[in-house]
Scaffold this active site. Structure first.
Site, PDB file in Angstrom:
ATOM      1  N   TYR A   1      39.378  68.767   3.831  1.00 27.49           N
ATOM      2  CA  TYR A   1      38.716  68.763   5.141  1.00 27.49           C
ATOM      3  C   TYR A   1      39.305  69.715   6.178  1.00 27.49           C
ATOM      4  CZ  TYR A   1      35.771  64.948   3.714  1.00 27.49           C
ATOM      5  OH  TYR A   1      34.831  64.204   3.065  1.00 27.49           O
TER       6      TYR A   1
ATOM      7  N   GLY B   1      39.835  73.011   7.673  1.00 26.50           N
ATOM      8  CA  GLY B   1      39.186  74.311   7.523  1.00 26.50           C
ATOM      9  C   GLY B   1      37.686  74.123   7.579  1.00 26.50           C
TER      10      GLY B   1
ATOM     11  N   GLY C   1      34.001  73.263   6.674  1.00 22.71           N
ATOM     12  CA  GLY C   1      33.331  72.300   5.807  1.00 22.71           C
ATOM     13  C   GLY C   1      34.197  71.095   5.513  1.00 22.71           C
TER      14      GLY C   1
ATOM     15  N   HIS D   1      38.817  64.415  12.547  1.00 30.98           N
ATOM     16  CA  HIS D   1      38.467  65.457  13.518  1.00 30.98           C
ATOM     17  C   HIS D   1      37.039  65.943  13.282  1.00 30.98           C
ATOM     18  CE1 HIS D   1      38.728  69.626  15.246  1.00 30.98           C
ATOM     19  NE2 HIS D   1      39.172  68.901  16.252  1.00 30.98           N
ATOM     20  N   ASP D   2      36.684  66.174  12.016  1.00 24.23           N
ATOM     21  CA  ASP D   2      35.312  66.586  11.694  1.00 24.23           C
ATOM     22  C   ASP D   2      34.309  65.531  12.148  1.00 24.23           C
ATOM     23  OD1 ASP D   2      36.400  68.830  10.497  1.00 24.23           O
ATOM     24  OD2 ASP D   2      35.823  68.293   8.451  1.00 24.23           O
TER      25      ASP D   2
ATOM     26  N   ASP E   1      40.311  67.030  19.735  1.00 24.13           N
ATOM     27  CA  ASP E   1      41.343  68.000  19.368  1.00 24.13           C
ATOM     28  C   ASP E   1      42.742  67.431  19.586  1.00 24.13           C
ATOM     29  OD1 ASP E   1      39.301  69.734  18.742  1.00 24.13           O
ATOM     30  OD2 ASP E   1      39.674  71.124  20.392  1.00 24.13           O
TER      31      ASP E   1
END
Length: 145
Positions: free
Chosen positions: A55, A57, A59, A75-76, A119
């Protein structure tokens, strides 16, 4: 107009047309990088997190390989929630500070607050999670199912 001037003008116009087709880089990536550096006190360069696990990076898929990779999945998911709120997390700029106790957000709009919180949470998660070199640049087609 001189032929040479026309060629230069044409070259500039063509290059501008080509540049308009290039997608913009995420504007808050630099801010996120600084939050990471503040949270981990510079112990690891931010780019080490750009191609880690399933996860960290671009995608993401499958099951996170470890605690650090789970930070990236969270985070995604947080960015996904921001998008549902009508925010553009990769383009949202916000105010933050790096204090003696680590980074903190100081923003005005709801989107700025939410994205900065995403973040900030990830940066602090990175700082407390062990980094396993074996999970850097893995073959995601085999390990992220």
């Amino acid at each position: 107009m001189y032929p040479a001037h026309l060629l230069v003008l044409l070259a500039v116009c063509v290059s501008l047309l080509g540049a308009s087709a290039i997608p913009p880089l995420p504007l808050n990536l630099v801010q996120f990088t600084y939050l990471i550096q503040c949270a981990n006190k510079g112990s690891r360069p931010s780019y080490h997190y750009a191609d880690y696990g399933c996860y960290c990076g671009a995608g993401g898929s499958g099951t996170p390989v470890d605690e650090l990779d789970r930070c990236c999945k969270i985070h995604d998911d947080c960015y996904g929630e921001a998008e549902k709120m009508g925010c553009y997390p990769k383009l949202t700029m916000y105010n933050y500070y790096c204090g003696t106790e680590g980074p903190y957000c100081n923003t005005k709009t709801d989107c700025q607050r939410y994205v900065c919180a995403c973040d900030l949470k990830a940066a602090k998660c990175f700082a407390r999670s062990p980094y396993n070199n074996k999970n850097y640049n893995i073959d995601t087609s085999k390990r992220c199912k």
